[in-house]
Design an enzyme around this catalytic site. Sequence first.
Site, PDB file in Angstrom:
ATOM      1  N   SER A 190       0.852  -1.195   0.000  1.00 18.23           N
ATOM      2  CA  SER A 190       0.000   0.000   0.000  1.00 18.23           C
ATOM      3  C   SER A 190       0.882   1.237   0.000  1.00 18.23           C
ATOM      4  O   SER A 190       2.041   1.186   0.442  1.00 18.23           O
ATOM      5  CB  SER A 190      -0.873   0.006   1.263  1.00 18.23           C
ATOM      6  OG  SER A 190      -1.507   1.271   1.414  1.00 18.23           O
ATOM      7  N   TYR A 203      -1.952  -1.253  10.590  1.00 16.68           N
ATOM      8  CA  TYR A 203      -2.088  -1.584   9.159  1.00 16.68           C
ATOM      9  C   TYR A 203      -0.873  -1.123   8.357  1.00 16.68           C
ATOM     10  O   TYR A 203      -0.289  -1.882   7.586  1.00 16.68           O
ATOM     11  CB  TYR A 203      -3.366  -0.935   8.619  1.00 16.68           C
ATOM     12  CG  TYR A 203      -3.557  -1.076   7.129  1.00 16.68           C
ATOM     13  CD1 TYR A 203      -4.117  -2.230   6.590  1.00 16.68           C
ATOM     14  CD2 TYR A 203      -3.190  -0.048   6.255  1.00 16.68           C
ATOM     15  CE1 TYR A 203      -4.298  -2.356   5.220  1.00 16.68           C
ATOM     16  CE2 TYR A 203      -3.375  -0.166   4.891  1.00 16.68           C
ATOM     17  CZ  TYR A 203      -3.929  -1.323   4.376  1.00 16.68           C
ATOM     18  OH  TYR A 203      -4.105  -1.450   3.017  1.00 16.68           O
TER      19      TYR A 203
HETATM   20  P1  NAD Z   1     -11.781  -5.627   0.167  1.00 16.16           P
HETATM   21  O1  NAD Z   1     -12.475  -5.457   1.450  1.00 16.16           O
HETATM   22  O2  NAD Z   1     -12.600  -5.742  -1.039  1.00 16.16           O
HETATM   23  O3  NAD Z   1     -10.824  -6.863   0.203  1.00 16.16           O
HETATM   24  C1  NAD Z   1     -10.196  -7.349   1.370  1.00 16.16           C
HETATM   25  C2  NAD Z   1     -10.539  -8.819   1.462  1.00 16.16           C
HETATM   26  O4  NAD Z   1      -9.697  -9.415   2.454  1.00 16.16           O
HETATM   27  C3  NAD Z   1     -11.947  -9.112   1.903  1.00 16.16           C
HETATM   28  O5  NAD Z   1     -12.830  -9.166   0.801  1.00 16.16           O
HETATM   29  C4  NAD Z   1     -11.801 -10.450   2.587  1.00 16.16           C
HETATM   30  O6  NAD Z   1     -12.212 -11.481   1.709  1.00 16.16           O
HETATM   31  C5  NAD Z   1     -10.316 -10.606   2.822  1.00 16.16           C
HETATM   32  N1  NAD Z   1     -10.042 -10.902   4.219  1.00 16.16           N
HETATM   33  C6  NAD Z   1      -9.914 -10.038   5.248  1.00 16.16           C
HETATM   34  N2  NAD Z   1      -9.676 -10.711   6.380  1.00 16.16           N
HETATM   35  C7  NAD Z   1      -9.660 -12.030   6.042  1.00 16.16           C
HETATM   36  C8  NAD Z   1      -9.463 -13.226   6.793  1.00 16.16           C
HETATM   37  N3  NAD Z   1      -9.200 -13.220   8.104  1.00 16.16           N
HETATM   38  N4  NAD Z   1      -9.535 -14.406   6.130  1.00 16.16           N
HETATM   39  C9  NAD Z   1      -9.788 -14.436   4.802  1.00 16.16           C
HETATM   40  N5  NAD Z   1      -9.972 -13.340   4.057  1.00 16.16           N
HETATM   41  C10 NAD Z   1      -9.903 -12.157   4.682  1.00 16.16           C
HETATM   42  O7  NAD Z   1     -10.776  -4.395   0.066  1.00 16.16           O
HETATM   43  P2  NAD Z   1      -9.566  -4.073  -0.926  1.00 16.16           P
HETATM   44  O8  NAD Z   1      -9.305  -2.646  -0.719  1.00 16.16           O
HETATM   45  O9  NAD Z   1      -9.794  -4.595  -2.273  1.00 16.16           O
HETATM   46  O10 NAD Z   1      -8.363  -4.849  -0.252  1.00 16.16           O
HETATM   47  C11 NAD Z   1      -7.512  -5.709  -0.961  1.00 16.16           C
HETATM   48  C12 NAD Z   1      -6.069  -5.439  -0.582  1.00 16.16           C
HETATM   49  O11 NAD Z   1      -5.688  -4.167  -1.076  1.00 16.16           O
HETATM   50  C13 NAD Z   1      -5.765  -5.438   0.898  1.00 16.16           C
HETATM   51  O12 NAD Z   1      -4.563  -6.128   1.138  1.00 16.16           O
HETATM   52  C14 NAD Z   1      -5.589  -3.970   1.208  1.00 16.16           C
HETATM   53  O13 NAD Z   1      -4.733  -3.770   2.296  1.00 16.16           O
HETATM   54  C15 NAD Z   1      -4.961  -3.510  -0.084  1.00 16.16           C
HETATM   55  N6  NAD Z   1      -5.029  -2.071  -0.312  1.00 16.16           N
HETATM   56  C16 NAD Z   1      -6.223  -1.450  -0.467  1.00 16.16           C
HETATM   57  C17 NAD Z   1      -6.258  -0.089  -0.663  1.00 16.16           C
HETATM   58  C18 NAD Z   1      -7.555   0.652  -0.842  1.00 16.16           C
HETATM   59  O14 NAD Z   1      -7.541   1.886  -0.826  1.00 16.16           O
HETATM   60  N7  NAD Z   1      -8.678  -0.011  -1.018  1.00 16.16           N
HETATM   61  C19 NAD Z   1      -5.076   0.640  -0.720  1.00 16.16           C
HETATM   62  C20 NAD Z   1      -3.870  -0.016  -0.556  1.00 16.16           C
HETATM   63  C21 NAD Z   1      -3.861  -1.384  -0.353  1.00 16.16           C
END
Ligand code: NAD
Length: 298
Positions: A190, A203
């Site tokens: 991230s 985080y």
């Molecule tokens: P999202 O909520 O759609 O996806 C996160 C997913 O993590 C959930 O759908 C869930 O299935 C899974 N998850 C969480 N805890 C879990 C557990 N204990 N067991 C199994 N699955 C679990 O959100 P997103 O933003 O698409 O996140 C995806 C990745 O992107 C993450 O690693 C997040 O840190 C990273 N990210 C997101 C952003 C943003 O702005 N959305 C920015 C930087 C990084």
Amino acid sequence: MADQYKMQDPTTQYTQAGPEFEQKQEEPGLQKEMTPVPDAGETTYRGTGRLSGRKAIVTGADSGIGRAVAIAYAREGADVVLSYLPAEEADAQQVVKLIEEAGRTAIAVPGDLKDEKFCEQLIATAVETLGGIDILANVAGKQQFVKDIADLTTGQFDETFKTNVYALFWLSKAALKHMKPGSTIINTASIQAYEPSPILLDYATTKSAINTFSKSLAQQVASKGIRVNVVAPGPVWTPLQVAGGQPQEKLKEFGSKTPLGRPGQPAEMAPAYVFLASPESSYISGETLNANGGMPTP
Ligand code: NAD
Ligand code: MG
């Protein structure tokens, strides 16, 4: 509808955040309940056979970035094992349907990645059902903002590290036993790894650990012909953000401070995961590809 194939202005390719972005769900949240619904490329991503016949695992595949990756991988010709939490079955079933419509196999494996045994079982299921593992895309993540370290519990600190870091270790360890030369691992860091928000202490720390873990592991497995890389998204419109990732009142300006001036959409992340999974990136390992709306990174 934004399309990744025609020339257009990236500042207006997707909408700015606004008052309609202010919403709240319980963790982990459902994509289908969001307004506006994020674009994970459901109606736009076009594959060109870049992952033909590959066997892929995508964690967090039900929603957000993982969903966009699962859809893109299937349309590029891969069969996909989807990992997600049981509470996310409704989102996951939509992805299963899209993968099947792409003519590929989708294996849905709900469960908790904080559990080492479950991580091992997920890898074993992929090997049994798909016949191996060529791509491990670790996209699942936990983000819950806490304003004051005094209120950050050991329980949350532990869960954030278990989900974001330990699961990466357990899944990589188990998957590498089955990976042949040409296989790839893609992890998800991230912008928080370089510009940590004060309210995302736990985080942000896991996200820099993911970069470092990946750079170390990439060197360890390079001689086996296996590559390890990272995608580091900026602010992307997903359930993570509306289910405790950000204070609700901040969502109306989500992504507005990036040089491109708007939030990213999951569909804009998927091509990076495709590139790093395919032999197009054959000479790239231990690298982090930043997809963050133009924010400078080290
Ligand atoms: P999202 O909520 O759609 O996806 C996160 C997913 O993590 C959930 O759908 C869930 O299935 C899974 N998850 C969480 N805890 C879990 C557990 N204990 N067991 C199994 N699955 C679990 O959100 P997103 O933003 O698409 O996140 C995806 C990745 O992107 C993450 O690693 C997040 O840190 C990273 N990210 C997101 C952003 C943003 O702005 N959305 C920015 C930087 C990084
Ligand atoms: Mg989800």
